[in-house]
Scaffold this motif. Structure first.
Motif, PDB file in Angstrom:
ATOM      1  N   ARG A   5       0.858  -1.190   0.000  1.00  0.00           N
ATOM      2  CA  ARG A   5       0.000   0.000   0.000  1.00  0.00           C
ATOM      3  C   ARG A   5       0.888   1.232   0.000  1.00  0.00           C
ATOM      4  NH1 ARG A   5      -4.273   0.862   4.610  1.00  0.00           N
ATOM      5  NH2 ARG A   5      -2.490   1.738   5.668  1.00  0.00           N
ATOM      6  N   ILE A   6       0.650   2.120  -0.958  1.00  0.00           N
ATOM      7  CA  ILE A   6       1.448   3.327  -1.083  1.00  0.00           C
ATOM      8  C   ILE A   6       0.688   4.557  -0.583  1.00  0.00           C
ATOM      9  CG2 ILE A   6       0.796   3.791  -3.477  1.00  0.00           C
ATOM     10  CD1 ILE A   6       3.684   4.711  -3.941  1.00  0.00           C
ATOM     11  N   CYS A   7      -0.645   4.502  -0.655  1.00  0.00           N
ATOM     12  CA  CYS A   7      -1.437   5.670  -0.276  1.00  0.00           C
ATOM     13  C   CYS A   7      -2.856   5.244   0.061  1.00  0.00           C
ATOM     14  CB  CYS A   7      -1.459   6.668  -1.437  1.00  0.00           C
ATOM     15  SG  CYS A   7      -2.226   8.237  -1.033  1.00  0.00           S
ATOM     16  N   LYS A   8      -3.416   5.937   1.046  1.00  0.00           N
ATOM     17  CA  LYS A   8      -4.797   5.694   1.457  1.00  0.00           C
ATOM     18  C   LYS A   8      -5.502   7.037   1.504  1.00  0.00           C
ATOM     19  CE  LYS A   8      -7.268   4.054   5.493  1.00  0.00           C
ATOM     20  NZ  LYS A   8      -7.178   3.463   6.802  1.00  0.00           N
ATOM     21  N   GLN A  17      -9.821   0.448   5.883  1.00  0.00           N
ATOM     22  CA  GLN A  17     -10.831   0.960   4.961  1.00  0.00           C
ATOM     23  C   GLN A  17     -10.176   1.479   3.696  1.00  0.00           C
ATOM     24  OE1 GLN A  17     -13.333   3.915   6.783  1.00  0.00           O
ATOM     25  NE2 GLN A  17     -14.943   2.424   7.082  1.00  0.00           N
ATOM     26  N   CYS A  18     -10.953   1.531   2.659  1.00  0.00           N
ATOM     27  CA  CYS A  18     -10.487   2.059   1.395  1.00  0.00           C
ATOM     28  C   CYS A  18     -11.038   3.471   1.235  1.00  0.00           C
ATOM     29  CB  CYS A  18     -10.933   1.160   0.257  1.00  0.00           C
ATOM     30  SG  CYS A  18     -12.712   0.893   0.191  1.00  0.00           S
ATOM     31  N   PRO A  19     -10.724   4.174   0.231  1.00  0.00           N
ATOM     32  CA  PRO A  19      -9.926   3.775  -0.919  1.00  0.00           C
ATOM     33  C   PRO A  19      -8.422   3.836  -0.643  1.00  0.00           C
ATOM     34  CG  PRO A  19     -10.932   5.906  -1.312  1.00  0.00           C
ATOM     35  CD  PRO A  19     -11.387   5.453   0.030  1.00  0.00           C
ATOM     36  N   ALA A  20      -7.713   3.003  -1.395  1.00  0.00           N
ATOM     37  CA  ALA A  20      -6.265   2.932  -1.258  1.00  0.00           C
ATOM     38  C   ALA A  20      -5.654   2.562  -2.606  1.00  0.00           C
ATOM     39  CB  ALA A  20      -5.879   1.900  -0.198  1.00  0.00           C
ATOM     40  N   ILE A  21      -4.383   2.906  -2.746  1.00  0.00           N
ATOM     41  CA  ILE A  21      -3.628   2.567  -3.949  1.00  0.00           C
ATOM     42  C   ILE A  21      -2.432   1.724  -3.522  1.00  0.00           C
ATOM     43  CG2 ILE A  21      -2.331   3.448  -5.945  1.00  0.00           C
ATOM     44  CD1 ILE A  21      -5.272   4.229  -6.028  1.00  0.00           C
ATOM     45  N   TYR A  22      -2.188   0.656  -4.249  1.00  0.00           N
ATOM     46  CA  TYR A  22      -1.079  -0.249  -4.005  1.00  0.00           C
ATOM     47  C   TYR A  22      -0.161  -0.254  -5.219  1.00  0.00           C
ATOM     48  CZ  TYR A  22      -4.130  -2.116  -0.359  1.00  0.00           C
ATOM     49  OH  TYR A  22      -4.941  -2.261   0.735  1.00  0.00           O
ATOM     50  N   VAL A  23       1.124  -0.459  -4.966  1.00  0.00           N
ATOM     51  CA  VAL A  23       2.075  -0.648  -6.053  1.00  0.00           C
ATOM     52  C   VAL A  23       2.521  -2.109  -5.990  1.00  0.00           C
ATOM     53  CG1 VAL A  23       4.094   0.130  -4.748  1.00  0.00           C
ATOM     54  CG2 VAL A  23       4.098   0.303  -7.223  1.00  0.00           C
ATOM     55  N   ALA A  24       2.621  -2.715  -7.155  1.00  0.00           N
ATOM     56  CA  ALA A  24       3.032  -4.115  -7.226  1.00  0.00           C
ATOM     57  C   ALA A  24       4.549  -4.212  -7.215  1.00  0.00           C
ATOM     58  CB  ALA A  24       2.471  -4.753  -8.495  1.00  0.00           C
ATOM     59  N   ASP A  25       5.047  -5.431  -7.029  1.00  0.00           N
ATOM     60  CA  ASP A  25       6.485  -5.645  -7.031  1.00  0.00           C
ATOM     61  C   ASP A  25       7.094  -5.332  -8.391  1.00  0.00           C
ATOM     62  OD1 ASP A  25       5.218  -7.851  -8.132  1.00  0.00           O
ATOM     63  OD2 ASP A  25       6.299  -9.324  -6.939  1.00  0.00           O
ATOM     64  N   THR A  26       6.291  -5.280  -9.417  1.00  0.00           N
ATOM     65  CA  THR A  26       6.731  -4.774 -10.711  1.00  0.00           C
ATOM     66  C   THR A  26       6.163  -3.359 -10.829  1.00  0.00           C
ATOM     67  OG1 THR A  26       6.498  -4.959 -13.101  1.00  0.00           O
ATOM     68  CG2 THR A  26       4.818  -6.025 -11.801  1.00  0.00           C
ATOM     69  N   LEU A  63      -3.644  11.169  -7.107  1.00  0.00           N
ATOM     70  CA  LEU A  63      -2.530  12.104  -7.287  1.00  0.00           C
ATOM     71  C   LEU A  63      -1.491  11.949  -6.191  1.00  0.00           C
ATOM     72  CD1 LEU A  63      -4.419  15.298  -8.476  1.00  0.00           C
ATOM     73  CD2 LEU A  63      -3.038  13.722  -9.844  1.00  0.00           C
ATOM     74  N   ARG A  64      -1.940  11.809  -4.946  1.00  0.00           N
ATOM     75  CA  ARG A  64      -0.997  11.635  -3.843  1.00  0.00           C
ATOM     76  C   ARG A  64      -0.204  10.336  -4.028  1.00  0.00           C
ATOM     77  NH1 ARG A  64      -3.558  13.851   0.555  1.00  0.00           N
ATOM     78  NH2 ARG A  64      -2.367  15.689   0.037  1.00  0.00           N
ATOM     79  N   ALA A  65      -0.845   9.277  -4.466  1.00  0.00           N
ATOM     80  CA  ALA A  65      -0.141   8.012  -4.717  1.00  0.00           C
ATOM     81  C   ALA A  65       0.909   8.197  -5.807  1.00  0.00           C
ATOM     82  CB  ALA A  65      -1.135   6.921  -5.112  1.00  0.00           C
ATOM     83  N   ALA A  66       0.565   8.927  -6.863  1.00  0.00           N
ATOM     84  CA  ALA A  66       1.531   9.181  -7.933  1.00  0.00           C
ATOM     85  C   ALA A  66       2.719   9.973  -7.407  1.00  0.00           C
ATOM     86  CB  ALA A  66       0.856   9.923  -9.085  1.00  0.00           C
ATOM     87  N   GLY A  67       2.459  10.981  -6.578  1.00  0.00           N
ATOM     88  CA  GLY A  67       3.541  11.763  -5.996  1.00  0.00           C
ATOM     89  C   GLY A  67       4.451  10.918  -5.118  1.00  0.00           C
ATOM     90  N   LEU A  68       3.863  10.070  -4.281  1.00  0.00           N
ATOM     91  CA  LEU A  68       4.656   9.194  -3.418  1.00  0.00           C
ATOM     92  C   LEU A  68       5.471   8.204  -4.236  1.00  0.00           C
ATOM     93  CD1 LEU A  68       1.991   8.575  -0.644  1.00  0.00           C
ATOM     94  CD2 LEU A  68       4.139   9.851  -0.393  1.00  0.00           C
ATOM     95  N   PHE A  69       4.867   7.668  -5.286  1.00  0.00           N
ATOM     96  CA  PHE A  69       5.543   6.739  -6.179  1.00  0.00           C
ATOM     97  C   PHE A  69       6.771   7.407  -6.793  1.00  0.00           C
ATOM     98  CE2 PHE A  69       6.062   4.813 -10.406  1.00  0.00           C
ATOM     99  CZ  PHE A  69       6.155   3.467 -10.078  1.00  0.00           C
ATOM    100  N   LEU A  70       6.605   8.641  -7.264  1.00  0.00           N
ATOM    101  CA  LEU A  70       7.718   9.370  -7.873  1.00  0.00           C
ATOM    102  C   LEU A  70       8.783   9.725  -6.841  1.00  0.00           C
ATOM    103  CD1 LEU A  70       5.636  11.599 -10.263  1.00  0.00           C
ATOM    104  CD2 LEU A  70       7.256   9.809 -10.940  1.00  0.00           C
TER     105      LEU A  70
END
Length: 95
Positions: A5-8, A17-26, A63-70
């Motif tokens: 999980r990268i962002c909730k 609880q959701c919503p949440a965004i997850y990043v996979a190992d790929t 958007l927050r998940a994308a920012g954290l990912f970057l």
């Protein structure tokens, strides 16, 4: 596939609880967790395959998940820009 999980959503205060965004190992794959759409909204989707579904995710969470990912991949300036944008938008566009 292993998920992290990268962002909730800031609105979901209860653990799990959701919503949440997850990043996979790929890193080419992200997974979203959210509330299923109602039948009327689902009917507006196009070309949904039998093994697909749609969920509702707040723009802020995506958007927050994308920012954290970057940020995790060495792009903190872009992440800061996303956060500044969100702060302005969540402040009613007054920021």
């Amino acid at each position: 596939m292993k998920l992290t999980r990268i962002c909730k959503s800031a609105d979901s205060q209860v653990a799990g609880q959701c919503p949440a965004i997850y990043v996979a190992d790929t890193p080419a794959v992200m997974v979203s967790q959210g509330k299923r759409l109602d039948p009327q909204t689902t009917a507006e989707l196009r070309d949904v395959a039998d093994d697909e579904t749609a969920v509702e995710i707040p723009t802020e969470t995506l958007l927050r998940a994308a920012g954290l990912f970057l940020a995790e991949r060495g792009r903190p300036a872009v992440a800061a820009e996303v956060e500044a944008f969100l702060a302005a938008e969540l402040d009613g566009g007054q920021g």
